[in-house]
Design a protein around this motif. Structure first.
Motif, PDB file in Angstrom:
ATOM      1  N   ASP A 347      48.926  40.649  48.002  1.00  0.00           N
ATOM      2  CA  ASP A 347      47.714  41.085  48.709  1.00  0.00           C
ATOM      3  C   ASP A 347      46.893  39.851  49.062  1.00  0.00           C
ATOM      4  O   ASP A 347      46.010  39.437  48.317  1.00  0.00           O
ATOM      5  CB  ASP A 347      46.910  42.022  47.793  1.00  0.00           C
ATOM      6  N   LYS A 349      44.588  39.219  51.306  1.00  0.00           N
ATOM      7  CA  LYS A 349      43.146  39.357  51.541  1.00  0.00           C
ATOM      8  C   LYS A 349      42.386  39.750  50.287  1.00  0.00           C
ATOM      9  O   LYS A 349      41.273  39.284  50.064  1.00  0.00           O
ATOM     10  CB  LYS A 349      42.902  40.385  52.647  1.00  0.00           C
ATOM     11  N   GLY A 350      42.958  40.608  49.486  1.00  0.00           N
ATOM     12  CA  GLY A 350      42.225  41.096  48.325  1.00  0.00           C
ATOM     13  C   GLY A 350      42.792  40.635  47.010  1.00  0.00           C
ATOM     14  O   GLY A 350      42.615  41.314  45.983  1.00  0.00           O
ATOM     15  N   LEU A 352      41.954  38.345  44.966  1.00  0.00           N
ATOM     16  CA  LEU A 352      40.978  38.078  43.906  1.00  0.00           C
ATOM     17  C   LEU A 352      40.690  39.348  43.113  1.00  0.00           C
ATOM     18  O   LEU A 352      40.590  39.324  41.880  1.00  0.00           O
ATOM     19  CB  LEU A 352      39.686  37.514  44.506  1.00  0.00           C
ATOM     20  N   GLU A 353      40.569  40.460  43.831  1.00  0.00           N
ATOM     21  CA  GLU A 353      40.306  41.728  43.155  1.00  0.00           C
ATOM     22  C   GLU A 353      41.543  42.240  42.420  1.00  0.00           C
ATOM     23  O   GLU A 353      41.455  42.718  41.292  1.00  0.00           O
ATOM     24  CB  GLU A 353      39.833  42.788  44.156  1.00  0.00           C
ATOM     25  N   THR A 354      42.712  42.142  43.061  1.00  0.00           N
ATOM     26  CA  THR A 354      43.922  42.659  42.419  1.00  0.00           C
ATOM     27  C   THR A 354      44.292  41.827  41.188  1.00  0.00           C
ATOM     28  O   THR A 354      44.804  42.368  40.205  1.00  0.00           O
ATOM     29  CB  THR A 354      45.099  42.660  43.404  1.00  0.00           C
ATOM     30  N   THR A 355      44.006  40.529  41.238  1.00  0.00           N
ATOM     31  CA  THR A 355      44.251  39.691  40.056  1.00  0.00           C
ATOM     32  C   THR A 355      43.403  40.159  38.886  1.00  0.00           C
ATOM     33  O   THR A 355      43.881  40.278  37.746  1.00  0.00           O
ATOM     34  CB  THR A 355      43.947  38.216  40.362  1.00  0.00           C
ATOM     35  N   SER A 356      42.149  40.437  39.163  1.00  0.00           N
ATOM     36  CA  SER A 356      41.261  40.928  38.105  1.00  0.00           C
ATOM     37  C   SER A 356      41.735  42.272  37.553  1.00  0.00           C
ATOM     38  O   SER A 356      41.670  42.520  36.343  1.00  0.00           O
ATOM     39  CB  SER A 356      39.829  41.071  38.644  1.00  0.00           C
ATOM     40  N   GLU A 357      42.231  43.128  38.449  1.00  0.00           N
ATOM     41  CA  GLU A 357      42.732  44.430  37.997  1.00  0.00           C
ATOM     42  C   GLU A 357      43.929  44.267  37.070  1.00  0.00           C
ATOM     43  O   GLU A 357      44.044  44.952  36.048  1.00  0.00           O
ATOM     44  CB  GLU A 357      43.114  45.285  39.212  1.00  0.00           C
TER      45      GLU A 357
END
Length: 523
Positions: A347, A349-350, A352-357
């Motif tokens: 992903d 574009k996102g 950073l968010e998916t890594t945190s998830e």
């Protein structure tokens, strides 16, 4: 040495006995451990405030000492989540299907692949991964389902998990309680696990060999037609702290599914022009396949290079020899970098968010799998002089009571001064502790006993701690008790879990007896 036992010593001893009894009844031991901590602190200090505070302090001290273990589990789990999202996890084992031509070769391949994956990532991803990719191939090659289950359980939940040589969660727990070097416990546990595992595998192979058949597609058809209600639904592996298979049908890897989905589109090019959107879908599909293949090669290569580094540092002076938690920290660092790269690939574009998830999922899993150990370790830490002062709220320069060591010293004259008796006693206690189905919650107990009994009988506590670790994990990790993660193995192999546990009993116990006897002679 004469030891004067106080009321606190007897309360602490009572807590240990209650915990062992609770384990024998296959019940959770968190409540007895917390109550034992409270009563021990209350009787020792004669203060209700100290007793209540000790409940929190014991868990806090244990969490502080063990958090590095939770962190490494969470990072590796997060990395595997990102790899699973792109299908790279299944592609890592796909090449092994080419050599599974018969029952014997399938048994060997299952054993080697399960051990390798479980050694680096724990059995948690190994069981569903092998269940989806390799088990059907092994069945078609003529390997009986019971032999499949035995090979996976012995090599994953048994041999790999009992040494835990790469991530070093188990050696860390054992060594912390015994007061010895984790690397020494890990080295000896590795040797013992190989003795137990190879012995169990040989016995399992020769007992199942007569059931092997010629390769045939009908074998796979018959196996797939088995009613799930008879053997438990195939599903995700449970944390080592207990079996909670998720159930559901086995799905293809995303990369494989994407490949098959792309074929009709590619064929349709001959009949009609491909639109821009269709072309974009095709391009994205093949990019995801290439990415999955790249990471399927990258991950094993990275960890293989790390193993080579460890070996070079251990046996030469060319690179620094990693000690203590440095090796685990390296595993976590590699996992974190691969996680970031995989998330960015999945992903862009996102990411950073998916890594945190993925990280959150990893932390949740770590605490679900190992959180139960914290209050239990807190009870055994209160009997250890290195931690008891902090738990009891004593001044920083005060020396804490050594309750467990005092009890052992007081009973020393009544105990047989024989290393074999002591070693097999620790093994038996470890196997009893494993009856609750975890494999890890009993490690503080056997580690503490090893630290106390080792000097009394003239034996290295690290060896005793490793023996106790063998008993704990081979029993409760998922080979001997049906209420452990053995349920997941049985579900994927489609065999009755009680029958699988019964079939594993003689091979595993034979290996444990041989390993313990040789360990006394070798170490």
């Amino acid at each position: 040495m004469d030891v004067s036992l106080t009321a606190a010593h007897w309360v602490y001893l009572g807590g240990i006995i209650v915990i062992l009894g609770t384990m024998l009844m296959r019940k959770n031991i968190v409540v007895p451990a917390v109550i034992g901590t409270f009563l021990t602190a209350f009787v020792f200090s004669d203060s209700l405030v100290t007793g209540l505070a000790s409940i929190f302090n014991a868990s806090l001290v244990a969490a502080r000492e063990l958090f590095n273990i939770f962190l490494i589990i969470s990072l590796v789990t997060a990395m595997l989540g990102a790899l699973r999202q792109m299908g790279a996890d299944r592609l890592m084992v796909a090449p092994f299907r080419r050599v599974m031509r018969g029952g014997t070769s399938s048994f060997i391949v299952l054993a080697v692949v399960t051990y390798t994956i479980s050694l680096f990532f724990w059995p948690t991803p190994a069981v569903p991964l092998i269940g989806a990719v390799l088990i059907p191939v092994a069945i078609r090659a003529g390997l009986p389902p019971m032999a499949v289950g035995m090979a996976i359980a012995i090599c994953g939940q048994g041999m790999a998990l009992s040494s835990d040589y790469i991530i070093k969660v188990a050696p860390g727990l054992s060594a912390k309680s015994a007061g010895v070097d984790p690397d020494v416990v890990a080295d000896r546990a590795l040797v013992m696990s190989l003795i137990v595992g190879l012995t169990a595998l040989l016995i399992a192979y020769f007992t199942q060999r007569r059931h092997m058949r010629r390769p045939a597609p009908e074998l796979l058809t018959d196996w797939e037609s088995r009613a799930e209600s008879d053997f438990g639904k195939p599903g995700g592996d449970a944390p080592e702290g207990g079996a909670t298979p998720t159930g559901g049908a086995i799905e293809r890897a995303p990369a494989e599914a994407a490949t098959s989905a792309a074929l009709p589109t590619t064929t349709a090019v001959l009949a009609e022009p491909v639109t821009a959107s269709a072309r974009q879908v095709i391009d994205d599909t093949f990019k995801s396949i290439r990415a999955a293949k790249t990471f399927a090669v990258l991950v094993p290569t990275a960890y293989l290079a790390f193993i080579v580094y460890l070996m070079v540092g251990k046996f030469t002076d060319l690179v620094p020899d990693l000690k203590g938690g440095d090796a685990a920290a390296m595993v976590g660092g590699i996992a974190a970098l691969i996680l970031f790269a995989a998330a960015a690939t999945n992903d862009k574009k996102g990411f950073l968010e998916t890594t945190s998830e993925h990280l959150i999922d990893g932390l949740v899993f770590a605490f679900k799998a190992m959180g139960i150990v914290i209050p239990i370790a807190g009870f055994f830490f209160i009997g250890n002089g290195d931690f008891s002062a902090a738990i009891l709220g004593l001044p920083a320069d005060a020396t804490g009571p050594t309750l467990l060591f005092d009890l052992v010293n007081a009973a020393q004259s009544h105990l047989p001064q024989n290393v074999f008796v002591t070693s097999f006693g620790i093994l038996a206690i470890g196997m009893i502790a494993g009856l609750e189905g975890s494999g890890f919650t009993g490690l503080p107990l056997t580690g503490s006993l090893a630290g106390a009994l080792g000097p009394a009988v003239g034996m290295d506590p690290a060896t005793l701690a490793a023996i106790g670790q063998m008993g704990n994990i081979w029993s409760g990790g998922g080979t001997l008790v049906a209420w452990s993660s053995l349920i997941a193995v049985a579900g994927f192999a489609r065999v009755p879990v009680l029958e699988l546990a019964r079939k594993c009993f003689v091979p595993v116990v034979s290996g444990l007896v041989l390993s313990t006897a040789l360990s006394v002679l070798i170490f």
